[in-house]
Design an enzyme around this catalytic site. Structure first.
Site, PDB file in Angstrom:
ATOM      1  N   ASN A  17       0.806  -1.228   0.000  1.00 27.76           N
ATOM      2  CA  ASN A  17       0.000   0.000   0.000  1.00 27.76           C
ATOM      3  C   ASN A  17       0.834   1.271   0.000  1.00 27.76           C
ATOM      4  O   ASN A  17       0.279   2.368  -0.136  1.00 27.76           O
ATOM      5  CB  ASN A  17      -0.918   0.028   1.225  1.00 27.76           C
ATOM      6  N   GLY A  56       5.163   3.191  -0.328  1.00 28.27           N
ATOM      7  CA  GLY A  56       6.594   3.090  -0.545  1.00 28.27           C
ATOM      8  C   GLY A  56       6.963   2.191  -1.704  1.00 28.27           C
ATOM      9  O   GLY A  56       6.281   2.122  -2.733  1.00 28.27           O
ATOM     10  N   ILE A  57       8.076   1.479  -1.550  1.00 21.84           N
ATOM     11  CA  ILE A  57       8.556   0.593  -2.598  1.00 21.84           C
ATOM     12  C   ILE A  57       7.530  -0.495  -2.892  1.00 21.84           C
ATOM     13  O   ILE A  57       7.317  -0.881  -4.044  1.00 21.84           O
ATOM     14  CB  ILE A  57       9.911  -0.004  -2.201  1.00 21.84           C
ATOM     15  N   SER A  61      17.989  -4.815   2.442  1.00 18.56           N
ATOM     16  CA  SER A  61      18.333  -3.406   2.587  1.00 18.56           C
ATOM     17  C   SER A  61      19.844  -3.242   2.537  1.00 18.56           C
ATOM     18  O   SER A  61      20.595  -4.067   3.085  1.00 18.56           O
ATOM     19  CB  SER A  61      17.807  -2.857   3.911  1.00 18.56           C
ATOM     20  N   TYR A 113      17.314  -2.252  13.227  1.00 13.69           N
ATOM     21  CA  TYR A 113      16.641  -2.339  11.929  1.00 13.69           C
ATOM     22  C   TYR A 113      17.524  -3.064  10.917  1.00 13.69           C
ATOM     23  O   TYR A 113      17.068  -3.990  10.212  1.00 13.69           O
ATOM     24  CB  TYR A 113      16.307  -0.946  11.402  1.00 13.69           C
TER      25      TYR A 113
END
Length: 318
Positions: free
Chosen positions: A27, A29-30, A154, A179
């Site tokens: 839904n 961003g990337i 990432s 993260y």
């Protein structure tokens, strides 16, 4: 030896009529741009999202931009492990041709936050949630002729390492590091999954992709999903020398889903220094080469979630 990549047009990916693809976090961003680009191929794209309202808004934008797009929404909360068992039935499809493990949580500041099950939020959502989801989806993936599990990693994970004595940062919590480690755990699990699938003779392939450096300021507007003012675009222009927008950050994932030359265990990322440009096959990062770490992480993840993407569900998660 890795297969030789074929010519690839990021603006005209091959048709995928009849295929069903689930994109977690589709839904925004990337994830939104992965879904939009996949929708142009004729595939049925399912937007997995915690927020039904945001998913419906993204669905409306895709349908407006892609005539005839086949787009559905599915409520999906990766931090709520028990709820993930219901996802295969909720999909309402006899098979799943690909799942893109894209959704994620990134916290910038303390304090440390936990899920309802007591897992550190980023590790519990980004890694454990996707690990469990893949486990529950595996029967649907195995029912497709040549399904793919595409894990979105990432660049932040490239210089990190996993502390398997403290995987949930209970003793030493630094948000940005937690993260990066959650994304590294995801990538390790993606590679370990492929090793186990190959050993089992499965037709499902597990592939890694990462978006490089993808900024909101370089991303085209998709209101109300993504708004960009002229001022924002102007301020972000200098960064375009090294980085790119999230629409381009989606390209490696789309290729990992659709390119017939892609093989399990590969890593796809942007062509220019791994930060921007068209997708290419990358050498595996040094931080991803320790198979013993990946196997240990797998056992830990299996025990914590009660799921095993390599063999199916377990009965008693810890």
């Amino acid at each position: 030896m890795p297969s030789v990549p074929l010519p690839w047009n990021v603006h005209r990916p091959p048709r995928a009529d009849g295929q069903v693809v689930l994109v977690t976090g589709g839904n925004a961003g990337i994830g939104y741009f992965i879904a939009e680009q996949l929708a142009t191929t004729g595939a049925t794209v399912v937007l997995g999202s915690r927020s039904p309202a945001r998913a419906e808004a993204a669905r409306a934008v895709i349908r407006d931009r892609v005539p005839g797009a086949r787009v559905r929404t599915l409520q999906l909360d990766l931090a709520d492990l028990p709820s993930l068992r219901t996802v295969p039935d909720a999909l309402g499809s006899p098979r799943l041709d690909a799942v893109v493990l894209n959704a994620g949580v990134a916290l910038d500041d303390p304090p440390r936050v936990e899920t309802a099950a007591g897992h550190e939020l980023m590790f519990g959502t980004n890694h454990l949630g996707h690990f469990a989801l893949t486990g529950w989806l595996m029967p649907l993936l195995a029912a497709a002729p040549a399904a793919r599990v595409v894990t979105i990693g990432s660049f932040a994970a490239k210089s990190e390492h996993l502390d398997l004595a403290d995987p949930q940062s209970r003793r030493d919590y630094v948000p940005k590091r937690a993260y990066a480690r959650s994304k590294l755990a995801q990538m390790h699990a993606g590679l370990e999954l492929d090793r186990r699938l190959r050993a089992a003779g499965s037709t499902v392939a597990s592939v890694l992709a990462h978006p490089g450096g993808a900024l909101d300021s370089l991303t085209p507007a998709r209101p109300p999903v993504h708004a960009r003012t002229p001022g924002t675009a102007l301020r972000g222009a200098p960064a375009a020398v090294l980085l790119q927008g999230k629409h381009a950050g989606a390209w490696p994932a789309v290729r990992a889903v659709l390119d017939p030359a892609v093989r399990g265990g590969q890593l796809w990322g942007p062509r220019v220094a791994g930060l921007r440009g068209r997708p290419r096959l990358e050498p595996r990062w040094r931080t991803l080469t320790d198979t013993a770490v990946a196997a240990h992480l797998w056992d830990l993840s299996r025990d914590l979630t009660g799921a095993d993407p390599g063999t199916g569900p377990l009965r008693h998660p810890r």
